[in-house]
Design an enzyme around this catalytic site. Structure first.
Site, PDB file in Angstrom:
ATOM      1  CE  LYS A  97      -3.057   2.440   3.106  1.00  0.00           C
ATOM      2  NZ  LYS A  97      -4.019   3.227   4.005  1.00  0.00           N
ATOM      3  N   GLY A 158      -7.934   9.004  10.880  1.00  0.00           N
ATOM      4  CA  GLY A 158      -8.720   8.767  11.928  1.00  0.00           C
ATOM      5  C   GLY A 158      -9.076   9.589  12.765  1.00  0.00           C
ATOM      6  CB  ALA A 184      -8.351   7.453   5.973  1.00  0.00           C
ATOM      7  N   GLY A 185     -10.722   7.197   7.642  1.00  0.00           N
ATOM      8  CA  GLY A 185     -11.909   8.398   8.005  1.00  0.00           C
ATOM      9  C   GLY A 185     -13.191   7.421   8.827  1.00  0.00           C
ATOM     10  CG  ASN A 206      -5.340   1.404  12.769  1.00  0.00           C
ATOM     11  OD1 ASN A 206      -5.419   1.348  13.587  1.00  0.00           O
ATOM     12  ND2 ASN A 206      -4.274   1.729  11.679  1.00  0.00           N
ATOM     13  CB  THR A 207      -8.783   5.141  13.779  1.00  0.00           C
ATOM     14  OG1 THR A 207      -7.557   5.233  13.635  1.00  0.00           O
ATOM     15  CG2 THR A 207      -8.858   6.160  15.635  1.00  0.00           C
TER      16      THR A 207
END
Lengths: 259, 449
Positions: A97, A158, A184-185, A206-207
């Site tokens: 990635k 995040g 993301a997000g 992830n977060t």
């Protein structure tokens, strides 16, 4: 859902469409979260993949799960290439990635450098998944550069803000023939579900999992949300009406012709 | 604190400029204290700082080694000055800041806002925010987890030398303190590095006292090369250097540069730093920017809390880092939060003591203002404080710390310590403690490319 609803990255085939990030976890929770989410792909920051450390993240990933090394820490295409090669040396294979970021505040990807890195890495035999800001022209350039998928951000990394860029991701899904992985997000399972309903090939988080009160339960919730969204996409979403359905008030006159 | 009795040349522009005499005369006049560099030909750099246009080497040497002979706001001829106005902006903002004007309503508004801008940062540092410390800690913790998860990074410092040309009245290493001096040679450096690497540390911070002659850039660069062969991340905390020097250290494997400004109050700065290049305040201020121009990945900032009004110093430090991040968005920013600790050979400045609660307020304010920044809490603080602060806002801790020279192997003639440490735990003990707090110890989060 169709039993053979699989998807491919390079020559690898996957049935789970939930990708779990590992960067913000305690190692002992990574394994549990992967299992509970049913994830088959886990990202791994090469800069964290320590050789010689007693508790390596590599040991925490269950066998059979595909590691997706990322180039986080790279600020230029050349740095991304060096980190990717380091991942290959560490035994992570050719999947990578690409993250090229030269903004430490919002961690927004540098699209131009990402295209360059993708070109260099694809030419070197990597299966390249570029993390990008969802711009159609750039996505097309990434296709030309040899990307195996594109990974547009839903919101800043995040932030847990969800599909802030939904309209642009929708355009990528419509126009790009590669898998579109929303990266993301994503802050809640419902947002992951929405991305899948839109036709994303997969969702990464992830977060949102790492910061949940019960990490294992949240991992499972994400896994289920991604499955539900995928099923809804395959089923074909029912129509959404803003108002009640009147009987052709505008075109009804056509029927009146000749009366 | 022993305050200097002489009048300080802080308002140097009001003094008449002396005609530049023969070098020997200038040197003796500087030594005698009858002139300072503020009396020599200078040109302005922004509104607060100047640069010397000429100074013979002998006079320069005399000025550097004489108390109060250097004007704290005048760059020496061999110092890079970057201009750009950052020094003026940050010091002006710190001067204009009135902590006592902040109200509880201000604090509530800032804590409820999505983002905290530079104009809001001072609100969080004010006395009015102290009753909101629990709410600040909650918000800081949310940001810490969002940006860093449960990771906590480890490093250890290695003191290469404690020779110093400066005279900082609060520091145990200062040139008149009479402590035991030592400097590691190459074989001793290797032995110390190997001893530390054997403990499992992967990040090292190399420190020297500030003596650019004894601890030359060549000497430090060699130590960095040796360190880079054994550690995945190498930082330096040395005297401020020029851009070319930082580029040299970058090539030797250094990733980040830490420079403590000590205080951002120019009057106080001049009173605390009597001698040596460190006396030149704007040159120290611009060190992080020069380091980034030299190619460094990251820079760290800190005032030494307790030397002056800590709220104003913390405000200036945050604004300094904020300005740097705006100008260099790829730079990795981090803060440290040293408080005054007793040291051999130093005068305790007797400034306002900064309590643990006040320190926590400062580090929570840093986190809320710049949530993406790293934050190091040093072994000056107690184990109890460090363990808890790591869960709330700190992202990096040292372990296995010795602040003396040669103490990891006890082979060299050991030099005295720079300051007393409160948390003497070794790496395995720290790792257990951090895991018990729910944190994941990380030895390295960086790949040098």
């Amino acid at each position: 859902m169709a039993a053979n609803d699989t998807w491919k990255l390079g020559n690898k085939e996957f049935s789970s469409r939930f990708i779990l990030g590992s960067g913000k976890f305690r190692l002992d929770l990574v394994r549990a979260a992967v299992e509970d989410a049913g994830a088959e792909i886990v990202t791994l920051a090469v800069r964290r993949a320590n050789t010689g450390q007693e508790d390596s993240i590599l040991d925490a990933i269950p066998s059979g799960v595909t590691l997706l090394p990322n180039t986080s820490g790279a600020r230029t295409a050349e740095e991304a290439v060096r980190i990717a090669r380091l991942a290959r040396e560490l035994g992570c294979g050719d999947l990578v990635k690409v993250e090229v970021i030269r903004d430490t505040k919002y961690l927004l990807p540098d699209n131009a450098e990402t295209v360059r890195a993708t070109e260099l890495l694809a030419a070197d035999g990597f299966t390249v998944l570029p993390y990008m800001y969802p711009d159609l022209n750039v996505a097309r350039d990434l296709v030309s550069a040899g990307a195996a998928a594109v990974m547009p951000l839903g919101a800043p990394i995040g932030s847990n803000k969800g599909l802030v860029t939904r309209d642009f991701i929708r355009i990528l899904i419509e126009e790009i023939d590669l898998p579109v992985i929303v990266d993301a997000g994503i802050g809640r399972p419902s947002q992951a579900c929405e991305a899948m309903e839109m036709g994303a090939a997969a969702v990464m988080a992830n977060t949102a999992v790492a910061t949940a009160g019960d990490i294992r339960l949240m991992a499972r919730a994400f896994g289920q949300a991604v499955e539900a969204g995928r099923a809804a996409y395959l089923a074909g979403l029912g129509r959404v009406l803003e108002t009640g359905e009147a009987s052709s008030p505008l075109t009804g006159f056509l029927e009146e012709e000749g009366r | 604190m022993a305050e200097p009795t002489q009048t300080e040349p802080l308002q140097a522009e009001k003094r008449p400029a002396a005609a530049c005499a023969a070098p020997a005369d200038v040197a003796s006049a500087l030594r005698a204290g009858t002139v300072t560099t503020a009396d020599l030909p200078r040109e302005p750099v922004g509104t607060r700082a100047y640069r010397l246009t000429e100074l013979a080497p002998e006079a320069l040497d005399a000025a550097i080694h004489t108390d109060r002979a250097l004007d704290p706001l005048t760059f020496l001829p061999d110092m890079d000055d970057l201009g750009g106005g950052m020094f003026d902006r940050v010091l002006d903002a710190a001067e204009a800041y009135d902590p006592d004007a902040v109200t509880a309503a201000d604090v509530r508004r800032v804590l409820a806002a999505d983002t905290v801008g530079p104009e809001d940062f001072g609100v969080l540092l004010a006395p009015a925010a102290a009753p909101f410390l629990e709410q600040m800690a909650e918000r800081a913790q949310r940001e810490r987890v969002r940006w860093f998860g449960t990771n906590v990074q480890f490093f250890t410092p290695l003191y290469l030398a404690n020779y110093c040309e400066n005279r900082c009245v609060y520091c145990g290493f200062n040139c008149e303190s009479g402590i035991r001096r030592a400097q590691l040679d190459e074989s001793e450096i290797i032995a110390e590095l190997d001893a530390i690497a054997a403990t499992g540390q992967e990040e090292i911070l190399l420190l020297t006292g500030e003596d650019p002659v004894r601890s030359s850039v060549d000497y430090i660069a060699r130590a960095c090369e040796l360190a880079a062969e054994r550690f995945r991340t190498v930082g330096v905390e040395i005297y401020p250097a020029n851009v070319a020097d930082y580029a040299r250290l970058r090539a030797a494997g250094v990733d980040y540069v830490t420079v403590f400004q000590e205080t951002y109050d120019p009057a106080r700065y001049g009173k605390l730093h009597l001698r040596g290049r460190k006396r030149i305040m704007p040159y120290r201020f611009e060190a992080q920017e020069r380091a980034l121009r030299g190619g460094m990945r990251g820079v760290a900032f800190a005032p030494l809390l307790g030397l002056a009004d800590f709220r104003r110093d913390a405000l200036a430090c945050g604004l300094h880092a904020w300005e740097i991040q705006r100008a260099y968005p790829a730079a990795e920013i981090s803060f440290s939060c040293p408080r005054m600790r007793p040291a051999a050979g130093a005068v305790t400045p007797g400034g306002p003591h900064v309590s643990e609660a006040q320190l926590l307020q400062v580090v929570c304010a840093y986190r809320i203002f710049m949530p993406f920044a790293g934050l190091t809490v040093s072994s000056r603080e107690s184990a109890r404080f460090r363990d808890h602060v790591a869960t709330i806002t700190a992202t990096k801790v040292s372990a296995g710390v010795s602040t003396g020279v040669g103490e990891h192997t006890h082979q060299a003639d050991e030099g005295d310590d720079q300051f007393e440490i409160a948390d003497t735990r070794d790496l395995p003990t720290m790792c257990v403690a951090m895991r018990e707090m729910g944190l994941e110890p990380v030895m390295n989060d960086h790949v040098l490319v």
